[in-house]
Design a protein around this motif. Structure first.
Motif, mmCIF file in Angstrom:
data_model
loop_
_atom_site.group_PDB
_atom_site.id
_atom_site.type_symbol
_atom_site.label_atom_id
_atom_site.label_comp_id
_atom_site.label_asym_id
_atom_site.label_seq_id
_atom_site.Cartn_x
_atom_site.Cartn_y
_atom_site.Cartn_z
ATOM 1 N N SER A 79 27.753 29.728 45.085
ATOM 2 C CA SER A 79 28.330 30.297 43.876
ATOM 3 C C SER A 79 28.180 28.981 42.684
ATOM 4 O O SER A 79 27.996 29.267 41.444
ATOM 5 N N GLU A 80 28.471 27.791 43.233
ATOM 6 C CA GLU A 80 28.585 26.810 42.385
ATOM 7 C C GLU A 80 28.035 25.214 42.884
ATOM 8 O O GLU A 80 28.275 25.322 44.291
ATOM 9 N N LEU A 81 27.836 24.364 42.280
ATOM 10 C CA LEU A 81 27.382 23.274 42.441
ATOM 11 C C LEU A 81 28.178 22.165 41.750
ATOM 12 O O LEU A 81 28.307 22.356 40.470
ATOM 13 N N GLN A 82 28.961 21.283 42.203
ATOM 14 C CA GLN A 82 29.753 20.385 41.617
ATOM 15 C C GLN A 82 29.467 18.826 42.029
ATOM 16 O O GLN A 82 29.259 18.489 43.320
ATOM 17 N N THR A 135 33.649 15.502 36.481
ATOM 18 C CA THR A 135 32.895 16.439 37.433
ATOM 19 C C THR A 135 32.027 17.520 36.778
ATOM 20 O O THR A 135 32.798 18.156 35.947
ATOM 21 N N THR A 136 30.871 17.465 37.016
ATOM 22 C CA THR A 136 30.002 18.456 36.382
ATOM 23 C C THR A 136 29.715 19.696 37.200
ATOM 24 O O THR A 136 29.625 19.588 38.325
ATOM 25 N N THR A 137 29.878 20.919 36.637
ATOM 26 C CA THR A 137 29.788 21.849 37.522
ATOM 27 C C THR A 137 28.448 22.901 36.890
ATOM 28 O O THR A 137 28.529 23.011 35.824
ATOM 29 N N ARG A 138 28.041 23.510 37.868
ATOM 30 C CA ARG A 138 26.948 24.341 37.594
ATOM 31 C C ARG A 138 27.232 25.654 38.143
ATOM 32 O O ARG A 138 27.254 25.710 39.323
ATOM 33 N N ASN A 171 18.382 -2.760 29.051
ATOM 34 C CA ASN A 171 19.669 -2.885 29.266
ATOM 35 C C ASN A 171 20.037 -2.136 30.580
ATOM 36 O O ASN A 171 18.984 -1.556 31.197
ATOM 37 N N ASN A 172 21.119 -1.955 31.057
ATOM 38 C CA ASN A 172 21.393 -1.419 32.312
ATOM 39 C C ASN A 172 22.240 -0.056 32.316
ATOM 40 O O ASN A 172 22.877 0.041 31.256
ATOM 41 N N ASP A 173 22.057 0.908 33.182
ATOM 42 C CA ASP A 173 23.047 1.859 33.437
ATOM 43 C C ASP A 173 23.454 1.849 34.577
ATOM 44 O O ASP A 173 22.786 1.461 35.774
ATOM 45 N N TYR A 174 24.824 2.421 34.942
ATOM 46 C CA TYR A 174 25.299 2.417 36.263
ATOM 47 C C TYR A 174 26.102 3.650 36.302
ATOM 48 O O TYR A 174 26.793 4.224 35.208
ATOM 49 N N LEU A 175 25.803 4.260 37.515
ATOM 50 C CA LEU A 175 26.611 5.406 37.987
ATOM 51 C C LEU A 175 27.178 5.260 39.349
ATOM 52 O O LEU A 175 26.507 4.815 40.171
ATOM 53 N N ARG A 176 28.508 5.810 39.220
ATOM 54 C CA ARG A 176 29.101 5.596 40.822
ATOM 55 C C ARG A 176 29.332 7.377 40.909
ATOM 56 O O ARG A 176 30.044 8.168 40.257
ATOM 57 N N PHE A 177 28.847 7.689 42.155
ATOM 58 C CA PHE A 177 28.985 8.997 42.567
ATOM 59 C C PHE A 177 30.070 9.138 43.634
ATOM 60 O O PHE A 177 30.208 8.030 44.384
ATOM 61 N N SER A 178 30.699 10.051 43.544
ATOM 62 C CA SER A 178 32.018 10.315 44.358
ATOM 63 C C SER A 178 31.766 11.389 45.406
ATOM 64 O O SER A 178 31.907 11.250 46.598
ATOM 65 N N GLU A 179 31.262 12.556 44.970
ATOM 66 C CA GLU A 179 31.127 13.702 45.889
ATOM 67 C C GLU A 179 30.317 14.919 45.298
ATOM 68 O O GLU A 179 30.449 14.905 43.851
#
Length: 208
Positions: A79-82, A135-138, A171-179
């Motif tokens: 149904s969805e991806l988070q 939290t991004t949801t699809r 320049n730099n970009d940083y992402l911390r993924f949680s779940e």
């Protein structure tokens, strides 16, 4: 009394069925075996946490992206991806900036074919938000699957940022993924069972 116990068990069992996700992954350096295309993990001064650093650049359409492996899973049943992530983008002078901070998600099937599931909506953008988790949801139930893509054999999620490092000056970009969580579509039988259990309990309460 016996009937009450059985109905209680039915009602309690249903939420468990709802909670069984198709994919449920903690995303950090401890699960690096499931991750690709992350240059390194560093402690981000602004966020104060370990983050994935990206400083490569290969054009807007083909730049590298972190990839998370799972499955293969059947997303026609989802149904969805988070995805929960934390973003820090530096400007050209190394100062923290969030003026252009969004992510674009793609799925990959077992044959390596990609399916675009779009940018995160404006309300899920880091622009102007500063240091925070989002939290991004699809909604996967509304995705029109490409003819060449096999949604029953999905093996990876690609995460692309608006700007994983710019070419000149760097320049730099940083992402911390949680779940990462992919939720199944509730089965009609499970919903009906849950409803019958509730009605049964209400009926017993009324008799008392």
């Amino acid at each position: 009394m016996k009937k009450l116990v059985i109905l209680c068990a039915m009602v309690l069992a249903c939420p468990v069925a709802f909670a069984q996700n198709i994919v449920e992954m903690t995303l950090d350096s401890t699960t690096s075996a499931n991750q690709e295309n992350i240059n390194q993990y560093v402690v981000d001064e602004l966020l104060g946490v370990e983050v994935a650093q990206k400083d490569g650049w290969a054009g807007w359409l083909y730049w590298d992206a972190p990839k998370f492996s799972f499955g293969p899973v059947d997303l026609t049943l989802a149904s969805e991806l988070q995805l929960t992530a934390r973003y820090h983008q530096e400007d050209y002078e190394g100062r923290p900036a969030y003026s252009d901070a969004n992510i674009w998600l793609l799925l990959e099937d077992s044959a390596g074919t990609l399916q675009d599931i779009a940018w995160n909506p404006a309300e899920e953008s880091w622009t102007g938000q500063g240091d925070m988790w989002l939290t991004t949801t699809r909604d996967l139930s509304t995705v029109v699957w490409d003819a060449a893509f096999d949604p029953t054999q999905v093996t990876k999620l690609w995460v692309r940022s608006t700007n994983w490092g710019a070419p000149d000056p760097p320049n730099n970009d940083y992402l911390r993924f949680s779940e990462l969580v992919i939720t199944p579509i509730p089965e009609p039988g499970t919903i009906a069972l849950f409803g019958l259990g509730l009605l049964g309990l209400l009926g017993i309460r009324r008799k008392k």
